[in-house]
Design a protein around this motif. Structure first.
Motif, PDB file in Angstrom:
ATOM      1  N   VAL A  59      -7.790  -7.584   2.531  1.00  0.00           N
ATOM      2  CA  VAL A  59      -7.807  -6.127   2.384  1.00  0.00           C
ATOM      3  C   VAL A  59      -8.666  -5.485   3.475  1.00  0.00           C
ATOM      4  CG1 VAL A  59      -8.497  -4.214   0.882  1.00  0.00           C
ATOM      5  CG2 VAL A  59      -7.325  -6.201  -0.085  1.00  0.00           C
ATOM      6  N   ASP A  60      -9.770  -6.144   3.824  1.00  0.00           N
ATOM      7  CA  ASP A  60     -10.615  -5.632   4.908  1.00  0.00           C
ATOM      8  C   ASP A  60      -9.856  -5.593   6.233  1.00  0.00           C
ATOM      9  OD1 ASP A  60     -12.768  -5.277   3.231  1.00  0.00           O
ATOM     10  OD2 ASP A  60     -13.766  -7.153   3.788  1.00  0.00           O
ATOM     11  N   LYS A  91      -5.237   8.851   2.100  1.00  0.00           N
ATOM     12  CA  LYS A  91      -5.987   7.618   1.904  1.00  0.00           C
ATOM     13  C   LYS A  91      -5.061   6.517   1.383  1.00  0.00           C
ATOM     14  CE  LYS A  91     -10.399   9.918   1.046  1.00  0.00           C
ATOM     15  NZ  LYS A  91     -11.550  10.065   0.128  1.00  0.00           N
ATOM     16  N   ALA A  92      -5.385   5.277   1.730  1.00  0.00           N
ATOM     17  CA  ALA A  92      -4.558   4.143   1.318  1.00  0.00           C
ATOM     18  C   ALA A  92      -4.961   3.652  -0.067  1.00  0.00           C
ATOM     19  CB  ALA A  92      -4.695   3.007   2.322  1.00  0.00           C
ATOM     20  N   ARG A  93      -3.954   3.400  -0.870  1.00  0.00           N
ATOM     21  CA  ARG A  93      -4.167   2.748  -2.164  1.00  0.00           C
ATOM     22  C   ARG A  93      -3.454   1.399  -2.134  1.00  0.00           C
ATOM     23  NH1 ARG A  93      -6.348   5.557  -6.387  1.00  0.00           N
ATOM     24  NH2 ARG A  93      -6.762   7.764  -6.003  1.00  0.00           N
ATOM     25  N   ILE A  94      -4.094   0.404  -2.694  1.00  0.00           N
ATOM     26  CA  ILE A  94      -3.627  -0.986  -2.638  1.00  0.00           C
ATOM     27  C   ILE A  94      -3.117  -1.416  -4.004  1.00  0.00           C
ATOM     28  CG2 ILE A  94      -4.271  -3.355  -2.076  1.00  0.00           C
ATOM     29  CD1 ILE A  94      -4.470  -1.429   0.281  1.00  0.00           C
ATOM     30  N   ALA A 123      -7.641  -2.649   6.060  1.00  0.00           N
ATOM     31  CA  ALA A 123      -8.419  -1.419   6.183  1.00  0.00           C
ATOM     32  C   ALA A 123      -8.782  -1.140   7.640  1.00  0.00           C
ATOM     33  CB  ALA A 123      -9.675  -1.501   5.326  1.00  0.00           C
ATOM     34  N   TRP A 151       0.820  -1.209   0.000  1.00  0.00           N
ATOM     35  CA  TRP A 151       0.000   0.000   0.000  1.00  0.00           C
ATOM     36  C   TRP A 151       0.854   1.260   0.000  1.00  0.00           C
ATOM     37  CZ3 TRP A 151      -0.451   3.474   4.320  1.00  0.00           C
ATOM     38  CH2 TRP A 151       0.253   3.078   5.462  1.00  0.00           C
ATOM     39  N   PHE A 196      -5.727   0.317   9.198  1.00  0.00           N
ATOM     40  CA  PHE A 196      -5.504   1.673   8.693  1.00  0.00           C
ATOM     41  C   PHE A 196      -6.478   2.657   9.340  1.00  0.00           C
ATOM     42  CE2 PHE A 196      -6.110   5.150   5.711  1.00  0.00           C
ATOM     43  CZ  PHE A 196      -4.798   5.498   5.418  1.00  0.00           C
ATOM     44  N   ASP A 197      -7.737   2.275   9.405  1.00  0.00           N
ATOM     45  CA  ASP A 197      -8.753   3.159   9.979  1.00  0.00           C
ATOM     46  C   ASP A 197      -8.508   3.412  11.463  1.00  0.00           C
ATOM     47  OD1 ASP A 197      -9.946   3.287   7.507  1.00  0.00           O
ATOM     48  OD2 ASP A 197     -11.510   1.824   7.959  1.00  0.00           O
ATOM     49  N   ALA A 222      -8.298   1.587  -1.350  1.00  0.00           N
ATOM     50  CA  ALA A 222      -8.604   0.429  -0.508  1.00  0.00           C
ATOM     51  C   ALA A 222     -10.090   0.140  -0.482  1.00  0.00           C
ATOM     52  CB  ALA A 222      -8.075   0.665   0.908  1.00  0.00           C
ATOM     53  N   SER A 223     -10.900   1.178  -0.518  1.00  0.00           N
ATOM     54  CA  SER A 223     -12.353   1.006  -0.461  1.00  0.00           C
ATOM     55  C   SER A 223     -12.922   0.349  -1.722  1.00  0.00           C
ATOM     56  CB  SER A 223     -13.030   2.361  -0.245  1.00  0.00           C
ATOM     57  OG  SER A 223     -12.684   3.258  -1.302  1.00  0.00           O
TER      58      SER A 223
END
Length: 321
Positions: A139-140, A28-31, A143, A22, A146-147, A123-124
């Motif tokens: 990924v969840d 914001k996170a990008r995967i 996330a 990531w 990360f959150d 990520a979303s």
């Protein structure tokens, strides 16, 4: 916390490792997703364990081979298990692995017979792009970290020396007992896995068996080894105060490090780390306090909270010959 282990569950089980790679863009996170050529699917980068590797080593190697990124592993994200078309069970271990957004922007990649394209997605939105539900589950998990502000971590790696010459077969002082051939094999086996977490400081007991154990890791990372009598078995004290000071210093600096020590001292290291990380009792902690020769535990601490918080623990064993 998510404990993991390098020990195979059965001879028919295929072990693999990978990561949620990531980067941070505008907060914001990008995967990073891989489009696989032969399978015609979209997945997370991963691959099978090669002989002699521990799982973290596999994850770093496979990500480099599939994406061209040299990553440092962060917190473990657990496993996924499924049955392959040939009927064999497969278990894939995952970690978080952040890359610098600038380096990612400059990164070039050429399609090959295995991976035809790389894709960065929010990520979303990753779950909708992935071909498999179990990848979306991983990924969840990322996330959620990360959150919670816990995706960025640093590691305290606790390494027990490899198998050494028995007491009754050695005439010299205990601190001079050398590693047996099996101990040398163990030390070489775990070096890549320890290095996968990017330690920048290596600290060892002054005992010969500890110095020999950490040497392959030091050579791989091109780092010198600092020695500490406080980590030695000869200096063991029941109150653990000297050991706690070393642990406190390492955590205060918030940089990944390795402490190589002995069976009686390691529980004090783990206890001190747990106390500072806010976790006094956990099954993974108890496992990490009773390492066999050549094993290592990785304690992951949050890098961005006011005080380091223990996020995850994992323990790995050297490969068997």
């Amino acid at each position: 916390m998510t404990p993991t282990s390098s020990t195979a569950t059965a001879s028919t089980t295929v072990l693999a490792a990978g990561a949620v790679v990531w980067k941070l863009v505008d907060g914001k996170a990008r995967i990073l997703l891989v489009h696989r050529t032969q399978h015609k699917d979209v997945s997370l980068p991963k691959g099978k364990v090669d002989p002699g590797e521990t799982l973290p080593h596999t994850a770093v190697r496979e990500i480099a081979e599939e994406t061209g990124f040299d990553v440092v592993l962060g917190a473990p994200l657990g496993t996924v298990e499924y049955t392959m078309p040939n009927g064999k069970d497969k278990v894939v271990h995952y970690w978080a692995a952040e890359v610098d957004p600038g380096a990612a922007e400059r990164h070039s990649y050429e399609a090959n017979g295995e991976i035809r394209a790389l894709e960065w997605v929010a990520a979303s939105k990753a779950a909708k792009r992935l071909s498999y539900e179990h990848d979306a589950d991983v990924v969840d998990r990322f996330a959620a970290l990360f959150d919670a502000g816990l995706a960025r971590t640093f590691a305290l790696i606790v390494l027990r020396h490899g198998k050494a010459m028995p007491h009754d077969q050695w005439d010299g002082p205990d601190a001079t007992r050398p590693l047996l051939h099996r101990g040398l094999e163990q030390s070489a086996s775990v070096a890549g896995g320890v290095a996968a977490f990017g330690p920048s400081v290596l600290v060892s007991s002054t005992a010969a068996r500890c110095l020999s154990t950490i040497e392959p890791t030091a050579a791989l990372l091109a780092l010198s080894v600092k020695t500490s009598m406080s980590l030695s078995q000869d200096a063991y004290a029941g109150d653990g105060e000297k050991v706690a000071k070393i642990v406190g210093k390492r955590l205060a600096r918030r940089e990944s490090s390795v402490l190589c020590s002995h069976g009686p001292v390691i529980p004090q290291i783990i206890s001190a780390a747990a106390a500072r990380g806010g976790d006094a009792d956990h099954g993974a902690l108890r496992r990490s306090a009773s390492l066999a020769t050549g094993e290592y535990t990785v304690l992951h601490f949050s890098a961005e909270t006011e005080s380091p918080r223990l996020v995850a623990i994992e323990t790995h064993s050297p490969s068997t010959p």
